[in-house]
Design a protein around this motif. Structure first.
Motif: not given
Length: 198
Positions: A93, A96, A100, A103, A161, A164, A167, A175
């Protein structure tokens, strides 16, 4: 222009392109807007990348080079599988969060906003690498895993996926909650894979 100047310009273009592709569907992205945000003229953008499609591929390749999941080697042998999985997810994370925009752009492609076969191939390569990484926790040769085992791990990838997206985009999960959900899911997956492999 110096090599450093060229690298800086290319990086500015890629960062701007990542933001635009993350915020808009491919067909709606303007190379003029990307060039303006990057502080270059559109001629330089095409000089560096050739076309909008090539720029898109460069953004995707940049994302693929970002580790999609830290090594799971030794995870099963740990004294506390839950705590070990939580650390792996936390590191992921972090990656990621630091990429950002890329992604979010990747999520748009992953969910079908673009049908380019080359881009689909990049995504497939990334997904297969992640599947191999997870299977390596349960067997010495992930390539020998039966199709059902690969399918189970692929299901985890789809789940991740979506988590994510909840979030980074929808904001319905923060998170901390995503970390909790994915950590528990990873433990369940690791415990399930030997049953499917066997």
């Amino acid at each position: 222009m110096s090599a450093d100047g060229v690298t800086d310009r290319r990086d500015r273009i890629l960062r701007a392109a990542s933001r635009h592709f993350a915020s808009n569907h491919y067909d709606k992205v303007s190379t003029v807007a990307i060039a303006n945000e990057a502080g270059v003229n559109r001629g330089w953008l095409y000089h560096e990348f050739g076309s909008k499609r090539d720029l898109y591929l460069a953004v995707m390749n940049r994302t693929v080079r970002t580790p999609t999941l830290p090594s799971l080697s030794g995870l099963v042998a740990s004294d506390d599988l839950g705590a070990a999985a939580d650390k792996v997810v936390a590191r992921w994370l972090d990656e990621v969060d630091s990429h950002r925009e890329s992604y979010l752009a990747l999520h748009r492609v992953h969910t079908g906003s673009h049908s380019d076969p080359v881009i689909r191939g990049i995504l497939r390569e990334m997904h297969e690498g992640t599947i191999d990484s997870v299977l390596a926790t349960a067997m010495s040769d992930p390539a020998a895993a039966p199709p059902a085992a690969r399918a189970v791990v692929a299901c985890f990838g789809e789940f991740a996926y979506q988590a994510l997206w909840e979030w980074l985009e929808s904001g319905r999960l923060d998170r901390s909650r995503v970390q909790t959900v994915l950590s528990h899911a990873l433990v369940s997956l690791i415990e399930l894979v030997p049953e499917v492999v066997g």
